[in-house]
Design a protein around this motif. Sequence first.
Motif, PDB file in Angstrom:
ATOM      1  N   PHE A 113       0.840  -1.199   0.000  1.00  0.00           N
ATOM      2  CA  PHE A 113       0.000   0.000   0.000  1.00  0.00           C
ATOM      3  C   PHE A 113       0.880   1.256   0.000  1.00  0.00           C
ATOM      4  CE2 PHE A 113      -2.556  -3.350   1.991  1.00  0.00           C
ATOM      5  CZ  PHE A 113      -3.705  -3.290   1.215  1.00  0.00           C
ATOM      6  N   PRO A 114       0.374   2.392  -0.483  1.00  0.00           N
ATOM      7  CA  PRO A 114       1.227   3.569  -0.645  1.00  0.00           C
ATOM      8  C   PRO A 114       1.449   4.383   0.624  1.00  0.00           C
ATOM      9  CG  PRO A 114      -0.968   4.040  -1.487  1.00  0.00           C
ATOM     10  CD  PRO A 114      -0.953   2.575  -1.127  1.00  0.00           C
ATOM     11  N   GLN A 115       0.928   3.926   1.760  1.00  0.00           N
ATOM     12  CA  GLN A 115       1.096   4.654   3.019  1.00  0.00           C
ATOM     13  C   GLN A 115       1.586   3.702   4.100  1.00  0.00           C
ATOM     14  OE1 GLN A 115      -1.704   6.879   6.444  1.00  0.00           O
ATOM     15  NE2 GLN A 115      -2.611   5.819   4.720  1.00  0.00           N
ATOM     16  N   ARG A 116       2.537   4.156   4.894  1.00  0.00           N
ATOM     17  CA  ARG A 116       2.971   3.398   6.065  1.00  0.00           C
ATOM     18  C   ARG A 116       2.015   3.753   7.211  1.00  0.00           C
ATOM     19  NH1 ARG A 116       7.696   0.940   5.812  1.00  0.00           N
ATOM     20  NH2 ARG A 116       7.810   0.861   8.082  1.00  0.00           N
ATOM     21  N   ARG A 117       1.225   2.779   7.614  1.00  0.00           N
ATOM     22  CA  ARG A 117       0.244   3.011   8.675  1.00  0.00           C
ATOM     23  C   ARG A 117       0.170   1.734   9.511  1.00  0.00           C
ATOM     24  NH1 ARG A 117      -3.371   7.118   8.884  1.00  0.00           N
ATOM     25  NH2 ARG A 117      -5.097   6.967  10.345  1.00  0.00           N
ATOM     26  N   LYS A 118       0.682   1.794  10.720  1.00  0.00           N
ATOM     27  CA  LYS A 118       0.760   0.616  11.578  1.00  0.00           C
ATOM     28  C   LYS A 118      -0.436   0.605  12.517  1.00  0.00           C
ATOM     29  CE  LYS A 118       4.776  -0.665  13.202  1.00  0.00           C
ATOM     30  NZ  LYS A 118       6.001  -0.764  14.067  1.00  0.00           N
ATOM     31  N   ARG A 119      -1.246  -0.445  12.407  1.00  0.00           N
ATOM     32  CA  ARG A 119      -2.435  -0.589  13.241  1.00  0.00           C
ATOM     33  C   ARG A 119      -2.614  -2.052  13.639  1.00  0.00           C
ATOM     34  NH1 ARG A 119      -1.762   4.102  13.262  1.00  0.00           N
ATOM     35  NH2 ARG A 119      -3.250   5.793  12.884  1.00  0.00           N
ATOM     36  N   VAL A 120      -3.280  -2.281  14.762  1.00  0.00           N
ATOM     37  CA  VAL A 120      -3.595  -3.644  15.161  1.00  0.00           C
ATOM     38  C   VAL A 120      -5.012  -3.972  14.698  1.00  0.00           C
ATOM     39  CG1 VAL A 120      -4.386  -2.933  17.486  1.00  0.00           C
ATOM     40  CG2 VAL A 120      -3.705  -5.308  17.059  1.00  0.00           C
ATOM     41  N   TYR A 121      -5.153  -5.119  14.054  1.00  0.00           N
ATOM     42  CA  TYR A 121      -6.456  -5.613  13.617  1.00  0.00           C
ATOM     43  C   TYR A 121      -6.814  -6.830  14.458  1.00  0.00           C
ATOM     44  CZ  TYR A 121      -6.677  -2.376   9.785  1.00  0.00           C
ATOM     45  OH  TYR A 121      -6.758  -1.212   9.044  1.00  0.00           O
TER      46      TYR A 121
END
Length: 426
Positions: free
Chosen positions: A193-201
Amino acid sequence: MSEEIKIAELFAGVGGFRLGLDGYTDPNGSGMSLPAAGPYKTVWANQWEPPGSNARQFAARCYETRFGEGSVVNEDIHKVLDEVDAGERDVPSVDMVVGGFPCQDYSVARPLSQAGGIEGKKGVLWWDIYRFLQIQISKSSENARYCLFENVDRLLKSPASQRGRDFSIILSCLSSLGYSVEWQVINSGEYGFPQRRKRVYIFAERNASWNQRVRLFDGVIARAFPIAKTEEIGTVSIPADPYDATLHFNEERSKRSPFRNRGVMADGKVLTCDVEEVYDGRLGCLGDVIVPASEVPESFYVPDEQLPKWEYLKGSKREERVNKKTGFTYFYSEGSMAYPDLLENPSRTILTGEGGSGPSRFKHIIKTEDGRMRRLVPDELDQLQGFPKGWTNVGMTDGHRAFCMGNALVVGIPHRIGCELAKDLD
């Protein structure tokens, strides 16, 4: 369960979960589309932006514009559930509950057995999810069989004074309702994906028969976002009552949370370990979403006199500062960051403060082909989150459009997870 998976989307924002699971055809006529991840249909949604003034409900208005009149309940979810409990309104039965719930204090002030269910809570919004699940299950044991939630990854290690307590409370709640749970921290930029976005799913399934050691590396999230183990598997016991977790979880006050970035819980027992991404596809980049110069308003170009301030804020520094209240002198330091943002790399995480023309360390700034510097326009922010170009262009301000994307999720992540769950359903 029927072939169609009916979904309730809580804390819906501008509809990221709905787009990812139900799919979409670009409303702006570009021909872009995302196929449905499976037999999903969102039948109920709630979005409410406190403090509740009409001017703050821009996300809900966007949701209704895109999905149709009556597609979202634009009221405080706590009030809605009070009315459901009082028999004054109803919510439809659903098979799946999704939502990106805001961060908060999850602790409880007394045992749930003495608190009439969830009274005595300090936080609110997680408890409204818990309450919504209780309402669904009370209507039918077949309801709310699946859940998919998103949050910031620090949820696994908060609060700082009792690492892991908040997440243990959430797991305790889900376990009490009969759910097995898997979670994984996903950095979208590491999966194309074009954005670095760290999240917990967090994915949960009621009345599941999971082999935990198999599920740890073959669950729906792990199949959607492949991983490799980097350390030994640890075990954690989850208290049966969130009140016990509030008081005693990690009571030795270890500086490290016992929850790692991948884990599975069944029957109150957790297996967890740190993992790394396994991905050999093309990596997305900021340049993928840049619009033509003809679509950039002049107001997004940074005046030359502002550039030194931008460069200073983006640069490294170690400065002596004085606390205005106490007079205490201290040294403030921070490292440098890319200036301007590199088009060949995934972008940094979009924050809610991305809007506005003022210089900022955290806003994106790029260099154009003619050498000028400019901020990202809202159409680019929409696409960095995987929404159709112009999704939030429904009459709200540019600042509100940026705020919506700072609160949103990367649409492709629930889409991939939904695709894997659909395979299990088949």
